[in-house]
Design a protein around this motif. Structure first.
Motif, mmCIF file in Angstrom:
data_model
loop_
_atom_site.group_PDB
_atom_site.id
_atom_site.type_symbol
_atom_site.label_atom_id
_atom_site.label_comp_id
_atom_site.label_asym_id
_atom_site.label_seq_id
_atom_site.Cartn_x
_atom_site.Cartn_y
_atom_site.Cartn_z
ATOM 1 N N LEU A 114 39.072 6.121 14.868
ATOM 2 C CA LEU A 114 40.644 5.465 15.302
ATOM 3 C C LEU A 114 40.862 4.120 15.082
ATOM 4 C CD1 LEU A 114 39.557 8.124 18.418
ATOM 5 C CD2 LEU A 114 40.331 8.912 17.260
ATOM 6 N N ILE A 115 40.423 3.771 15.508
ATOM 7 C CA ILE A 115 41.410 2.160 15.487
ATOM 8 C C ILE A 115 41.049 1.950 13.918
ATOM 9 C CG2 ILE A 115 40.257 -0.111 14.907
ATOM 10 C CD1 ILE A 115 37.798 0.828 16.724
ATOM 11 N N ALA A 116 41.230 2.380 12.442
ATOM 12 C CA ALA A 116 41.810 2.792 11.348
ATOM 13 C C ALA A 116 43.401 3.443 11.850
ATOM 14 C CB ALA A 116 41.234 3.391 10.997
ATOM 15 N N GLY A 117 43.315 4.266 12.663
ATOM 16 C CA GLY A 117 44.726 4.758 12.729
ATOM 17 C C GLY A 117 44.823 6.307 11.900
ATOM 18 N N ASN A 140 50.478 9.328 11.849
ATOM 19 C CA ASN A 140 51.684 9.514 13.376
ATOM 20 C C ASN A 140 51.167 8.274 13.869
ATOM 21 O OD1 ASN A 140 51.286 11.981 13.094
ATOM 22 N ND2 ASN A 140 49.763 13.133 13.015
ATOM 23 N N ASN A 141 51.547 7.812 15.827
ATOM 24 C CA ASN A 141 51.229 6.593 16.358
ATOM 25 C C ASN A 141 49.325 6.355 16.293
ATOM 26 O OD1 ASN A 141 54.485 6.035 16.173
ATOM 27 N ND2 ASN A 141 54.183 8.012 18.360
ATOM 28 N N PRO A 142 49.572 4.968 16.392
ATOM 29 C CA PRO A 142 47.379 4.830 16.295
ATOM 30 C C PRO A 142 47.823 5.265 18.018
ATOM 31 C CG PRO A 142 49.359 3.272 16.199
ATOM 32 C CD PRO A 142 50.234 3.800 15.978
ATOM 33 N N VAL A 143 46.647 5.301 17.871
ATOM 34 C CA VAL A 143 45.643 6.491 19.500
ATOM 35 C C VAL A 143 45.062 5.025 20.034
ATOM 36 C CG1 VAL A 143 46.370 8.003 18.841
ATOM 37 C CG2 VAL A 143 43.945 7.788 18.467
ATOM 38 N N LEU A 144 44.644 3.435 18.913
ATOM 39 C CA LEU A 144 44.079 2.966 19.543
ATOM 40 C C LEU A 144 44.010 1.337 19.512
ATOM 41 C CD1 LEU A 144 40.209 3.550 19.219
ATOM 42 C CD2 LEU A 144 42.071 3.422 21.651
ATOM 43 N N PRO A 145 44.513 0.527 19.946
ATOM 44 C CA PRO A 145 45.156 -1.009 19.652
ATOM 45 C C PRO A 145 44.440 -0.976 18.472
ATOM 46 C CG PRO A 145 44.540 -1.325 22.446
ATOM 47 C CD PRO A 145 44.371 0.151 21.465
ATOM 48 N N LEU A 158 49.723 -1.298 22.640
ATOM 49 C CA LEU A 158 50.372 0.184 22.322
ATOM 50 C C LEU A 158 51.096 1.145 23.047
ATOM 51 C CD1 LEU A 158 48.233 2.550 20.544
ATOM 52 C CD2 LEU A 158 47.360 3.044 22.029
ATOM 53 N N GLN A 159 51.686 2.358 21.940
ATOM 54 C CA GLN A 159 52.980 2.701 23.263
ATOM 55 C C GLN A 159 52.177 4.020 22.844
ATOM 56 O OE1 GLN A 159 56.120 1.675 24.386
ATOM 57 N NE2 GLN A 159 54.540 -0.579 23.384
ATOM 58 N N TYR A 178 45.987 8.518 29.217
ATOM 59 C CA TYR A 178 44.650 9.127 28.935
ATOM 60 C C TYR A 178 44.569 9.190 27.424
ATOM 61 C CZ TYR A 178 48.659 12.427 26.899
ATOM 62 O OH TYR A 178 50.230 12.733 26.544
ATOM 63 N N ILE A 179 45.481 9.180 26.351
ATOM 64 C CA ILE A 179 45.211 9.644 25.247
ATOM 65 C C ILE A 179 44.253 8.182 24.352
ATOM 66 C CG2 ILE A 179 46.296 8.755 22.293
ATOM 67 C CD1 ILE A 179 49.329 10.444 23.570
ATOM 68 N N PRO A 180 44.497 7.311 24.944
ATOM 69 C CA PRO A 180 43.762 6.482 24.110
ATOM 70 C C PRO A 180 41.776 6.425 24.254
ATOM 71 C CG PRO A 180 45.287 4.627 24.431
ATOM 72 C CD PRO A 180 45.386 6.127 25.655
#
Length: 98
Positions: free
Chosen positions: A1-4, A9-14, A42-43, A47-49
């Protein structure tokens, strides 16, 4: 998740979020993240992260709940919306099938 996302798609974690520790006891996975989890750019909806982590980890048969903490403290509210003080359960409504 951190790697993207591999699909672009847009990242879910900084991207600079660091996992400080991870352990499991009694079907609860404990994940301790650094402060970037709270302050990183993070945009995404709040709830997403949180539920990207919870829903991913509860895919494991041995994990029913996830306790998130930041710099060792679970006395945190993510973006002033989601309390991390108790273990969180899977939320299917936040899963988008592609």
């Amino acid at each position: 998740l951190i790697a993207g996302s591999q699909e672009g798609n847009n990242p879910v974690l900084p991207k600079d979020t660091r996992i400080l520790s991870i352990s499991q006891t009694d079907n609860i996975c404990y994940v301790n993240l650094d402060g970037t989890f709270l302050t990183g750019d993070l945009q995404a909806a709040e709830y997403i992260p949180v539920y990207a982590l919870v829903n991913s980890l509860t895919e494991l048969q041995t994990v029913n709940k996830v306790q998130l903490s930041v710099n060792g403290s679970a006395d945190v509210t993510y973006r002033n919306v989601i309390s991390l003080s108790l273990p969180l359960e899977r939320q299917e409504k936040y899963i988008v099938e592609e």
